[in-house]
Design a protein around this motif. Structure first.
Motif, mmCIF file in Angstrom:
data_model
loop_
_atom_site.group_PDB
_atom_site.id
_atom_site.type_symbol
_atom_site.label_atom_id
_atom_site.label_comp_id
_atom_site.label_asym_id
_atom_site.label_seq_id
_atom_site.Cartn_x
_atom_site.Cartn_y
_atom_site.Cartn_z
ATOM 1 N N ALA A 178 0.846 -1.195 0.000
ATOM 2 C CA ALA A 178 0.000 0.000 0.000
ATOM 3 C C ALA A 178 0.879 1.241 0.000
ATOM 4 C CB ALA A 178 -0.906 -0.011 1.218
ATOM 5 N N SER A 179 0.264 2.368 -0.287
ATOM 6 C CA SER A 179 0.937 3.664 -0.230
ATOM 7 C C SER A 179 1.371 3.947 1.210
ATOM 8 C CB SER A 179 -0.048 4.738 -0.703
ATOM 9 O OG SER A 179 0.225 5.970 -0.097
ATOM 10 N N ILE A 180 2.335 4.829 1.348
ATOM 11 C CA ILE A 180 2.783 5.235 2.684
ATOM 12 C C ILE A 180 1.619 5.918 3.431
ATOM 13 C CG2 ILE A 180 3.722 7.495 1.921
ATOM 14 C CD1 ILE A 180 5.296 5.194 4.560
ATOM 15 N N ARG A 181 0.718 6.538 2.654
ATOM 16 C CA ARG A 181 -0.438 7.217 3.276
ATOM 17 C C ARG A 181 -1.453 6.217 3.821
ATOM 18 N NH1 ARG A 181 1.215 9.871 -0.998
ATOM 19 N NH2 ARG A 181 -0.161 8.841 -2.499
ATOM 20 N N ASP A 182 -1.321 4.940 3.374
ATOM 21 C CA ASP A 182 -2.233 3.896 3.842
ATOM 22 C C ASP A 182 -1.499 2.813 4.625
ATOM 23 O OD1 ASP A 182 -4.504 5.100 2.600
ATOM 24 O OD2 ASP A 182 -3.852 4.313 0.662
ATOM 25 N N GLY A 183 -0.356 3.133 5.146
ATOM 26 C CA GLY A 183 0.349 2.201 6.034
ATOM 27 C C GLY A 183 1.453 1.366 5.422
ATOM 28 N N GLY A 184 1.450 1.198 4.085
ATOM 29 C CA GLY A 184 2.570 0.515 3.420
ATOM 30 C C GLY A 184 2.627 -0.998 3.558
ATOM 31 N N LYS A 185 1.507 -1.632 3.981
ATOM 32 C CA LYS A 185 1.501 -3.097 4.155
ATOM 33 C C LYS A 185 1.449 -3.836 2.802
ATOM 34 C CE LYS A 185 0.537 -4.084 8.800
ATOM 35 N NZ LYS A 185 0.664 -2.732 9.294
ATOM 36 N N ILE A 192 -7.948 15.027 -2.217
ATOM 37 C CA ILE A 192 -8.001 14.232 -3.454
ATOM 38 C C ILE A 192 -7.538 12.809 -3.110
ATOM 39 C CG2 ILE A 192 -7.115 13.983 -5.808
ATOM 40 C CD1 ILE A 192 -6.558 17.097 -5.699
ATOM 41 N N GLY A 193 -8.360 11.809 -3.406
ATOM 42 C CA GLY A 193 -7.994 10.404 -3.159
ATOM 43 C C GLY A 193 -7.540 10.170 -1.731
ATOM 44 N N ASN A 194 -6.338 9.547 -1.585
ATOM 45 C CA ASN A 194 -5.862 9.267 -0.226
ATOM 46 C C ASN A 194 -4.983 10.395 0.330
ATOM 47 O OD1 ASN A 194 -3.480 8.836 -1.607
ATOM 48 N ND2 ASN A 194 -3.233 6.698 -0.991
ATOM 49 N N TYR A 195 -5.059 11.572 -0.283
ATOM 50 C CA TYR A 195 -4.356 12.749 0.268
ATOM 51 C C TYR A 195 -5.241 13.380 1.343
ATOM 52 C CZ TYR A 195 -1.313 12.094 -3.725
ATOM 53 O OH TYR A 195 -0.462 11.541 -4.632
ATOM 54 N N THR A 196 -5.367 12.662 2.440
ATOM 55 C CA THR A 196 -6.208 13.078 3.562
ATOM 56 C C THR A 196 -5.318 13.629 4.670
ATOM 57 O OG1 THR A 196 -5.941 10.880 4.479
ATOM 58 C CG2 THR A 196 -7.868 11.243 3.046
ATOM 59 N N GLU A 197 -5.935 14.166 5.720
ATOM 60 C CA GLU A 197 -5.158 14.622 6.887
ATOM 61 C C GLU A 197 -4.345 13.463 7.462
ATOM 62 O OE1 GLU A 197 -4.400 17.460 7.973
ATOM 63 O OE2 GLU A 197 -5.930 18.852 7.215
ATOM 64 N N GLU A 198 -4.974 12.277 7.513
ATOM 65 C CA GLU A 198 -4.275 11.094 8.058
ATOM 66 C C GLU A 198 -3.093 10.732 7.152
ATOM 67 O OE1 GLU A 198 -7.789 10.946 7.339
ATOM 68 O OE2 GLU A 198 -8.015 11.781 9.349
ATOM 69 N N GLY A 199 -3.329 10.826 5.837
ATOM 70 C CA GLY A 199 -2.271 10.524 4.875
ATOM 71 C C GLY A 199 -1.094 11.475 5.050
ATOM 72 N N PHE A 200 -1.382 12.745 5.226
ATOM 73 C CA PHE A 200 -0.308 13.723 5.423
ATOM 74 C C PHE A 200 0.407 13.513 6.755
ATOM 75 C CE2 PHE A 200 -1.841 15.853 1.669
ATOM 76 C CZ PHE A 200 -0.668 16.365 1.151
ATOM 77 N N ALA A 201 -0.366 13.126 7.787
ATOM 78 C CA ALA A 201 0.266 12.846 9.085
ATOM 79 C C ALA A 201 1.251 11.687 8.924
ATOM 80 C CB ALA A 201 -0.805 12.519 10.125
ATOM 81 N N ALA A 202 0.851 10.668 8.142
ATOM 82 C CA ALA A 202 1.728 9.506 7.912
ATOM 83 C C ALA A 202 2.996 9.933 7.174
ATOM 84 C CB ALA A 202 0.987 8.441 7.122
ATOM 85 N N MET A 203 2.857 10.868 6.211
ATOM 86 C CA MET A 203 4.035 11.305 5.448
ATOM 87 C C MET A 203 4.973 12.139 6.320
ATOM 88 S SD MET A 203 2.854 11.860 1.494
ATOM 89 C CE MET A 203 1.510 13.016 1.667
ATOM 90 N N GLU A 204 4.386 12.999 7.167
ATOM 91 C CA GLU A 204 5.243 13.801 8.052
ATOM 92 C C GLU A 204 6.032 12.918 9.003
ATOM 93 O OE1 GLU A 204 3.339 17.341 9.752
ATOM 94 O OE2 GLU A 204 2.520 17.705 7.746
#
Ligand SMILES: [Zn+2]
Length: 414
Positions: free
Chosen positions: A196-203, A288-300
């Protein structure tokens, strides 16, 4: 009036530069310092270029076509992971492929121009079918841009299943078919999502069996495989399946790094540009898509994690680290920032970063006999920068001259 005249003159001279390559008169370039891309350094040398290729590198005196004796000359830079068509639309937001194809291609051409003007003469876009259209457009209209390799499409755990098939997973045969289709469509490489994307945990998202089918078929077809993989499990499964290059690897462990090294799998950690660029341009992606607050928190959260991972990668004997940025909208033209972060924050030696950026990446593309070094017989892909990047890596930002296949694409007066 003067300004109009000047711009006409400039236009004429750049058009002349493009046609010059076709007529291919030999040219000579004097470099104050030359870094050859394979670990070698020389002072005050002349590179001779004929028919788009380097024909000699040596100590000769006398007048030259391009006197770059104040600068450092390097091979053209290579980025093995970009998304050359990604851009922000007129509303300033990530366009996400919603616009007309011609608008998208025009934006892609602009990305190509800024990319090559900053020294990147070859990129691998991973990728979509429109990459092929962009490559054609650049050639047909004689527009400045890097050599573009493309995956044409991306494969994941559902590729090839019937549309609207809900949660159906791809069978190994459906994935093999998709690989053959990509090859038929002109793919230079197969791009695969194993996690998965880094914004979705990367599993891990593709099964071991799916990876074996995909990378096995690609190998049989003579194609390289680039695998998006963050978790250690997804890296391990991909390496054992015979895939040839791992992208990102944000959560790579010492064990997974060693496995890549042991199997000769290339590793492309993206530690210096992609996350930083998303964070800088958050408002343009958010919602847009998985560019959510949670997704950005995961990237930071991932920014320091990937630096620590990169330090471990540097300590892994025989690990073949290539250069890739995962350049998306907002990042084109800034591809060199990855090298700056790898050296400044990751502790990589400047020479190792330069070798990775040039000959090692060329080798990963199986193009080491064509590009990636300043050597006789190779394409005349040359970049001159102000300063000495071995002393200060940020010198790579100060590009003053770019030549691709013998054609000058940038010449600054400094
Ligand atoms: Zn990517």
């Amino acid at each position: 009036m003067m300004r109009v005249l000047l711009s006409i003159l400039l236009l004429c001279s750049s058009a002349a530069a493009f046609t010059a390559a076709q007529t291919s008169k030999p040219v000579t370039i004097r470099a104050g310092k030359l870094i050859d891309g394979r670990g070698g350094v020389q002072g005050n040398v002349v590179v001779r270029v004929d028919g788009g290729k380097v024909t000699s590198v040596g100590k000769t005196s006398g007048p030259v076509t391009y006197d770059l004796s104040k600068y450092t000359l390097l091979p053209g830079f290579i980025d093995t992971h970009v998304h050359i068509l990604w851009h922000f639309g007129p509303d300033g937001r990530y366009a996400a492929g919603r616009e007309e194809p011609e608008v998208r291609l025009k934006a892609g051409a602009e990305n190509a121009r800024v990319t090559v003007e900053h020294g990147f003469t070859t990129v691998q876009s991973v990728g979509e079918a429109a990459d092929l259209d962009l490559r054609k457009k650049l050639e047909a209209e004689n527009l400045p841009g890097p050599r573009i390799l493309t995956s044409v499409r991306q494969l994941n755990e559902r590729t090839g299943t019937a549309r609207g098939g809900g949660n159906a997973l791809a069978t190994p045969d459906q994935l093999r078919q998709a690989v053959r289709e990509a090859k038929a469509a002109g793919a230079d490489v197969i791009k695969i999502f194993a996690s998965a994307s880094i914004r979705d945990g990367g599993k891990q998202t593709m099964s071991d069996e799916q990876l074996q089918a995909t990378c096995g078929e690609a190998k049989a077809a003579g194609l390289r495989t680039l695998v998006h993989a963050h978790s250690p499990e997804s890296i391990k499964a991909s390496v054992l399946a015979g895939c040839t290059q791992i992208e990102h690897g944000n959560f790579a462990t010492e064990e997974s790094l060693k496995l890549m090294a042991d199997r000769g799998v290339y590793f492309d950690p993206n530690v210096g540009l992609v996350l930083q660029n998303y964070i800088e341009n958050k408002a343009k992606f958010l919602g847009i898509g998985n560019y959510t607050e949670e997704g950005f928190a995961a990237m930071e959260k991932a920014v320091p994690v990937v630096i620590e991972m990169f330090k471990k990668a540097l300590k892994t004997p025989n690990l073949k680290i290539v250069y890739g940025t995962d350049a998306v909208a907002g990042a084109h033209g800034r591809n060199i920032e990855e090298a700056v972060v790898r050296v400044k924050d990751g502790g990589q030696k400047p020479m190792d970063a330069i070798v990775s950026l040039t000959s090692r990446s060329a080798e990963s593309l199986r193009m080491q006999d064509t590009i990636g070094a300043i050597a006789t017989g190779l394409q005349a892909d040359l970049v001159a920068v102000q300063g000495d990047p071995l002393a200060d890596i940020t010198a790579l930002r100060k590009v003053v001259f770019v030549m691709k296949g013998g054609t000058p694409l940038r010449q600054d007066q400094r």
